[in-house]
Design an enzyme around this catalytic site. Structure first.
Site, short mmCIF file in Angstrom:
data_model
loop_
_atom_site.label_atom_id
_atom_site.label_comp_id
_atom_site.label_asym_id
_atom_site.label_seq_id
_atom_site.Cartn_x
_atom_site.Cartn_y
_atom_site.Cartn_z
N CYS A 112 0.88 -1.21 -0.16
CA CYS A 112 0.13 -0.19 -0.07
C CYS A 112 0.77 1.35 -0.03
O CYS A 112 0.34 2.22 -0.20
CB CYS A 112 -0.80 0.10 1.15
SG CYS A 112 -1.97 -1.49 1.28
N HIS A 237 -3.36 7.13 3.14
CA HIS A 237 -3.84 5.81 2.48
C HIS A 237 -5.36 5.68 2.96
O HIS A 237 -5.53 5.83 4.31
CB HIS A 237 -2.97 4.69 3.02
CG HIS A 237 -3.15 3.51 2.65
ND1 HIS A 237 -3.84 3.14 1.43
CD2 HIS A 237 -3.15 2.15 3.35
CE1 HIS A 237 -4.28 1.87 1.11
NE2 HIS A 237 -3.93 1.24 2.42
N ASN A 267 -10.61 0.08 0.25
CA ASN A 267 -9.29 0.14 0.44
C ASN A 267 -8.54 -0.03 -1.25
O ASN A 267 -8.84 -1.39 -1.19
CB ASN A 267 -8.54 -0.45 1.50
CG ASN A 267 -7.12 -0.57 1.54
OD1 ASN A 267 -6.69 -0.25 0.82
ND2 ASN A 267 -6.67 -1.08 2.68
N1 ACO Z 1 -18.87 -8.33 9.37
C1 ACO Z 1 -19.17 -8.75 10.41
N2 ACO Z 1 -18.39 -8.89 11.70
C2 ACO Z 1 -17.20 -8.88 11.46
C3 ACO Z 1 -16.80 -8.68 9.97
C4 ACO Z 1 -17.52 -8.43 9.21
N3 ACO Z 1 -16.88 -8.02 7.89
N4 ACO Z 1 -15.29 -8.84 10.16
C5 ACO Z 1 -14.86 -9.18 11.45
N5 ACO Z 1 -15.99 -9.35 12.36
C6 ACO Z 1 -16.22 -9.57 13.56
C7 ACO Z 1 -15.23 -10.36 14.17
O1 ACO Z 1 -15.12 -11.98 13.79
C8 ACO Z 1 -15.06 -10.17 15.67
O2 ACO Z 1 -16.03 -11.00 16.30
P1 ACO Z 1 -15.87 -11.66 17.56
O3 ACO Z 1 -15.69 -10.73 18.64
O4 ACO Z 1 -17.14 -12.46 17.84
O5 ACO Z 1 -14.56 -12.57 17.38
C9 ACO Z 1 -15.57 -8.56 15.55
O6 ACO Z 1 -16.11 -8.51 14.59
C10 ACO Z 1 -14.49 -7.73 15.91
O7 ACO Z 1 -13.40 -8.13 15.22
P2 ACO Z 1 -12.08 -7.11 15.14
O8 ACO Z 1 -11.12 -7.71 14.08
O9 ACO Z 1 -11.63 -6.99 16.47
O10 ACO Z 1 -12.61 -5.86 14.45
P3 ACO Z 1 -11.88 -4.31 14.45
O11 ACO Z 1 -12.64 -3.36 15.15
O12 ACO Z 1 -10.41 -4.68 14.90
O13 ACO Z 1 -12.03 -4.05 12.71
C11 ACO Z 1 -10.58 -4.27 11.13
C12 ACO Z 1 -11.31 -5.02 11.95
C13 ACO Z 1 -11.68 -3.33 10.22
C14 ACO Z 1 -10.12 -5.17 9.84
C15 ACO Z 1 -9.59 -3.43 11.72
O14 ACO Z 1 -8.89 -4.07 12.50
C16 ACO Z 1 -8.70 -2.55 10.71
O15 ACO Z 1 -9.17 -1.68 9.78
N6 ACO Z 1 -7.46 -2.82 10.76
C17 ACO Z 1 -6.42 -2.29 9.78
C18 ACO Z 1 -6.79 -2.77 8.42
C19 ACO Z 1 -5.82 -1.97 7.43
O16 ACO Z 1 -5.50 -0.94 7.79
N7 ACO Z 1 -5.36 -2.65 6.48
C20 ACO Z 1 -4.27 -1.93 5.51
C21 ACO Z 1 -3.48 -2.93 4.95
S1 ACO Z 1 -4.52 -3.83 3.69
C22 ACO Z 1 -4.29 -3.19 2.28
O17 ACO Z 1 -4.22 -1.80 2.45
C23 ACO Z 1 -4.56 -3.80 1.07
#
Ligand code: ACO
Length: 312
Positions: A112, A237, A267
């Site tokens: 990215c 980003h 993204n």
């Molecule tokens: N729909 C519904 N529920 C979901 C989904 C979904 N799509 N995805 C995850 N959950 C659930 C999980 O299973 C979890 O459930 P549980 O508590 O029963 O286990 C709950 O939601 C919370 O999950 P977390 O992973 O803790 O959620 P979080 O608030 O951390 O959000 C996310 C996840 C959006 C991926 C976040 O961590 C994030 O944005 N991280 C950074 C991503 C990023 O910056 N990527 C950049 C690099 S990739 C690229 O650029 C190509």
């Protein structure tokens, strides 16, 4: 001699996929996606549109805005993690399609942060006088490497391309400072697995991004003797609105001074910064002599930022 942006361009695939559409693919819902990521919809490229096609259209748009002929491009740098093939490079593919016959061409691999790596590489070639015009493109067909059974990643990603023509600009304008970095030990947090799927430890990447984006932004403005208060427009980003807002709030930058394309496009990895830049230019959000910061992070782990005084 100062290197700066002569013109920007982007390409958006036509297929719009809403969060409600994603509910039909994976166990998720609109409310979760919107509140956790800020994403409302994303674009996916049609089956017959590959990464190089999107790169080509974005490049054409940038050349037109820059008023630069393809034959005058000296170097093409394409940032992508989803090339049509490992080789020939996407850069060589678009060199041919554009008719940029004198240009050298290569792809840049920094996930990215790839567009930032490309732009900062372009700056060196321009400022040493080796080259006059460099085309930098970020292009991704992330739908090719998406695991449709992993709801933690598949709802985040979208396809698209953005481009910029880099060349000499007037005194005081252009890319005034930069920062590039990498931490290979963090490679396990975000990578492509043996099935070619993108795999991510969302929480670790989140923590890294929330720390790195404000830090790199402060570093590039301080390198030119300015402060975070001097930033007129921030183009981060587009990974997650919560990461972007956290970074923005740490910097004391108001929401209207930050490019936000994630709602509509998700993204787009290396394409997200040049797409947001091009849209911001076309929407009149950036004025001559504004201080702009572009800042990205991604797999590697990698990061990069530039402080730029806008205008030719
Ligand atoms: N729909 C519904 N529920 C979901 C989904 C979904 N799509 N995805 C995850 N959950 C659930 C999980 O299973 C979890 O459930 P549980 O508590 O029963 O286990 C709950 O939601 C919370 O999950 P977390 O992973 O803790 O959620 P979080 O608030 O951390 O959000 C996310 C996840 C959006 C991926 C976040 O961590 C994030 O944005 N991280 C950074 C991503 C990023 O910056 N990527 C950049 C690099 S990739 C690229 O650029 C190509």
């Amino acid at each position: 001699m100062n290197a700066g942006v002569l013109g920007t361009g982007h390409y958006l695939p036509t297929k719009v996929v809403t969060n409600n559409d994603m509910e039909k693919i994976v166990d998720t819902n609109d409310e979760w996606i919107r509140t956790r990521t800020g994403i409302e919809e994303r674009r996916f490229a049609e089956d017959d549109v590959n990464t190089s096609d999107m790169a080509y259209f974005a490049a054409l748009n940038a050349l037109e805005e820059a008023d630069v002929a393809a034959e005058d491009i000296d170097l093409i740098l394409v940032a992508t993690v989803t090339p049509d093939t490992p080789f020939p490079s996407v850069a060589c593919m678009i060199q041919d399609k554009l008719g940029a016959s004198k240009a050298a061409a290569m792809d840049v691999s920094a996930a990215c942060s790839g567009f930032m790596y490309g732009m900062i590489t372009a700056k060196q070639f321009i400022e040493t006088g080796a080259y006059k015009k460099v085309l930098v493109v970020g292009t991704e067909k992330l739908s090719k490497i998406t695991n449709w059974e992993d709801r933690g990643t598949c709802v985040l990603l979208g396809d698209g391309a953005g481009a910029a023509v880099i060349g000499e600009v007037s005194e005081g304008r252009g890319i005034l400072s930069f920062e590039l970095g990498a931490n290979g030990a963090g490679g396990k947090e975000l990578y492509q697995d043996e099935n070619d799927y993108l795999v991510m430890n969302g929480r670790e990447v989140f923590k890294f991004a929330v720390r790195q984006m404000p830090e790199s932004t402060v570093n590039v403005v301080e390198k030119i003797g300015l402060n975070k208060e001097d930033v007129d427009y921030l183009i981060p980003h587009q990974a997650n609105i919560r990461i972007m807002d956290a970074a923005r709030e740490r910097l004391g930058i108001s929401a209207d001074k930050m490019a936000t394309t994630i709602k509509k496009y998700g993204n787009n990895s290396s394409a997200s910064i040049p797409m947001a830049l091009s849209e911001s230019v076309k929407n009149g959000k950036i004025k001559d002599d504004d201080l702009i910061v572009l800042v990205g992070f991604g797999g590697g782990l990698t990061w990069g930022a530039v402080a730029m005084r806008w205008g030719r």
